[in-house]
Design a protein around this motif. Structure first.
Motif, PDB file in Angstrom:
ATOM      1  N   LEU A   1       0.894  -1.151   0.000  1.00 25.11           N
ATOM      2  CA  LEU A   1       0.000   0.000   0.000  1.00 25.11           C
ATOM      3  C   LEU A   1       0.937   1.206   0.000  1.00 25.11           C
ATOM      4  N   ASP A   2       0.834   2.023  -1.046  1.00 27.39           N
ATOM      5  CA  ASP A   2       1.840   3.054  -1.313  1.00 27.39           C
ATOM      6  C   ASP A   2       1.201   4.440  -1.314  1.00 27.39           C
ATOM      7  N   MET A   3       1.893   5.413  -0.690  1.00 22.02           N
ATOM      8  CA  MET A   3       1.472   6.812  -0.797  1.00 22.02           C
ATOM      9  C   MET A   3       2.507   7.548  -1.620  1.00 22.02           C
ATOM     10  N   GLU A   4       2.105   8.044  -2.769  1.00 18.69           N
ATOM     11  CA  GLU A   4       3.018   8.798  -3.620  1.00 18.69           C
ATOM     12  C   GLU A   4       3.048  10.263  -3.177  1.00 18.69           C
ATOM     13  N   THR A   5       3.674  11.132  -3.972  1.00 18.34           N
ATOM     14  CA  THR A   5       3.637  12.551  -3.638  1.00 18.34           C
ATOM     15  C   THR A   5       2.428  13.174  -4.338  1.00 18.34           C
TER      16      THR A   5
END
Ligand SMILES: [Zn+2]
Length: 446
Positions: free
Chosen positions: A125-129
Motif C-alpha cells: 500500500l503506497d502513498m506517492e507525492t
C-alpha cells in the motif's frame, strides 16, 4: 499455463496454519493445489505442468505484504537522517517531494519496487507525492509488483506551498487517476485515496475522500497519531482526539488504513477495534524518527486489525519486510515481557494482516487453492538460520533476511528468479536512481 513449485516446505498461513511438504501448483495465476497428496492428484504428475521449478530444500511462504510505503521517497534515502518527524517533513521531505519530476518519480518507484521484490515483498500500500503519480503507476505496471497506490492529498492552509493544492484540484486529479489505474494490469494495480494526515487536509477534503473511496471500492491510506505534537495540533484545530475526528469524517472501518497509531489511548484502541479500521505498524520508522512504540499487543488483544510497513526509505532506511517483522516482535518485549508478540503472530501481521489492510483478504495473504499466486521461495540454509530442525516460523521471523529470497512469484508470474529481477535490470535502476537523486539534491540545495 501451469507452474509447479516442486518439493518445498510450504508455510500456508491457512486457517489451521499448516506447514506442509510438497508442491504448490499454479494455474492461470491462481493456486490450484498445495501439498504432496493434493498436488499429485488428477493424473498430472510433475511432468504435467508447463513449467517446473525445483524447490527441493527450499521454503515457500505467502508473499509478504507491506501496507505503508512511500515509493516516491526512495531517492531520498540517507538525505534526512536523525531528525524528529516535524523537521524531517518540513526541512527535507516536503522540499524533496516538491522537486520531483515525472522521471524522478518513475525511478524512485523502480528503485523501491526492486528492493521490495528482491526482499520478498509482493504487495504494497503506497502513498506517492502530490504530482506525477501516473509515472509511479507506470513503474509498478512494468516491474510486476502488486500495488495499491495513491496520490498524496494536501489542501490545508498550513500545507507547504510547493505541494498545496485546492480541494477541488486535489480531488479531481485523484478521481481521474482512480478511473485510469484502479484495477489496471489485470487487477494487480489498485488505487487508494491518500490524504497525507489530518494537519495537511481540510475537513471537506477528508469527507469527500470517504465518499469517493466508498463509491470506487478503493482503500483510504493515511497517517495517524504518529507524534504527540500531531495530536495536539489536531486537538487545537478540531477540538477532538485524532482517531475520533477521523471516524467523524468517515476515515475509519475496513476500508481505511492508518499508518503508525503510536499515540492512541485505550478509548482510541477500542474505537479502532470496533470500527475494524486497519492499523499499519511501522516499527523501524517509529524508532528512527523517535516517535515511540505503538501499543500493538494491546491493539491485537482488543481485536484490532494490524499490518506492517517499512514506511519510506528516508525514515528507515530499508524497505525490508523481514526487518520489520523482527523489530515488531523485539520492541514490545522490554515493555510487556518476552512472551508478547511471538513469531507466529508477527508473521500473521505481515501476511493476513497486510491482505486485510489492502482489502484483498480473499485474494492474497495465504497459500490456499483459489487464491492468487503471490509466493516467495526462500533458501534457509545460511548459517544465520541453521539448525534446520528449529521451529520454521521462528527461523522466518527472528532469523531470515531479505537476502534469503530466491524466487518471487506475483499473480502467477515469476518476477524474481534466482535472486534476479526478470522485468528490469538492477544496473539500469541503480544508474538512473543515482542520477535523479543527484538532480533532486541539486534542485533543493540539500
Ligand atoms: Zn508514511
Amino acid at each position: 499455463m501451469t507452474l509447479r513449485l516442486a518439493g518445498a516446505q510450504v508455510v500456508t498461513m491457512d486457517a489451521k496454519r499448516r506447514v506442509v511438504e510438497g508442491d504448490v501448483v499454479v494455474e492461470d495465476g491462481r493456486i490450484r493445489a498445495v501439498g504432496r497428496a493434493e498436488a499429485g492428484r488428477g493424473g498430472r504428475g510433475r511432468a504435467g505442468a508447463d513449467r517446473v521449478i525445483d524447490c527441493t530444500g527450499l521454503v515457500i511462504i505467502p508473499g509478504l505484504i507491506q501496507a505503508h510505503i512511500h515509493l516516491c521517497q526512495t531517492l531520498f534515502r540517507g538525505l534526512a537522517d536523525d531528525l524528529p518527524l516535524e523537521q524531517w517533513l518540513a526541512k527535507r521531505i516536503w522540499p524533496l517531494e516538491a522537486a520531483h519530476t515525472e522521471e524522478s518519480v518513475y525511478w524512485s518507484a523502480m528503485l523501491g519496487a526492486a528492493e521490495l521484490l528482491l526482499g520478498g515483498t509482493t504487495a504494497i500500500l503506497d502513498m506517492e507525492t502530490v504530482r506525477h503519480t501516473g509515472a509511479a503507476f507506470a513503474a509498478l505496471e512494468s516491474i510486476g509488483i502488486r500495488a495499491t497506490a495513491g496520490k498524496c492529498l494536501m489542501d490545508a492552509p498550513s500545507a507547504p506551498s510547493g505541494l498545496k493544492e485546492t480541494t477541488e484540484a486535489a480531488l479531481q486529479e485523484a478521481s481521474d487517476l482512480c478511473a485510469k489505474w484502479h484495477g489496471a494490469a489485470g487487477g494487480r494495480l489498485r488505487w487508494c485515496y491518500a490524504p497525507r494526515f489530518v494537519p495537511s487536509c481540510t475537513g471537506p477534503l477528508l469527507r469527500a475522500v470517504s465518499d469517493l473511496a466508498a463509491r470506487a471500492g478503493a482503500t483510504i491510506h493515511t497517517h495517524a497519531a504518529e507524534t504527540p505534537l500531531e495530536l495536539q495540533i489536531v486537538k487545537e484545530e478540531t477540538g477532538q482526539d485524532e482517531i475520533s475526528y477521523l471516524d467523524a469524517v468517515g476515515i475509519s472501518g475496513p476500508r481505511a488504513a492508518l499508518a503508525h497509531c503510536v499515540w492512541v489511548d485505550e478509548e482510541g484502541i477500542r474505537r479502532l477495534a470496533r470500527q475494524q479500521t486497519n492499523v499499519v505498524h511501522c516499527p523501524s520508522s517509529n524508532l528512527k524518527l523517535g516517535s515511540g512504540i505503538a501499543p500493538v499487543p494491546e491493539m491485537l488483544a482488543a481485536g484490532c486489525r494490524v499490518a506492517l510497513g517499512a514506511d519510506g526509505a528516508p525514515c528507515n532506511n530499508r524497505l525490508d519486510a523481514f526487518e520489520e517483522m523482527r523489530l515488531a516482535a523485539l520492541i514490545q518485549k522490554p515493555r510487556l515481557g518476552s512472551d508478547v508478540l511471538p513469531a507466529a503472530q508477527v508473521l500473521e501481521l505481515a501476511t493476513l494482516g497486510g491482505a486485510r489492510a489492502l482489502g484483498l483478504e480473499t485474494e492474497i495473504g495465504s497459500i490456499e487453492p483459489g487464491k492468487v499466486a503471490d509466493l516467495v521461495v526462500l533458501d534457509l540454509t545460511g548459517p544465520h538460520v541453521v539448525p534446520e530442525d528449529a521451529d520454521l516460523v521462528s527461523r522466518l521471523v527472528y532469523g531470515a533476511r531479505a537476502s534469503d529470497v530466491r524466487h518471487v512469484i506475483v499473480d502467477g508470474r515469476v518476477v524474481v528468479r534466482d535472486g534476479t529481477l526478470k522485468a528490469a535490470k538492477v544496473e539500469e535502476i541503480r544508474r538512473e536512481a543515482n542520477k535523479w537523486a543527484r538532480h533532486l539534491k541539486k534542485k533543493t540545495g540539500l
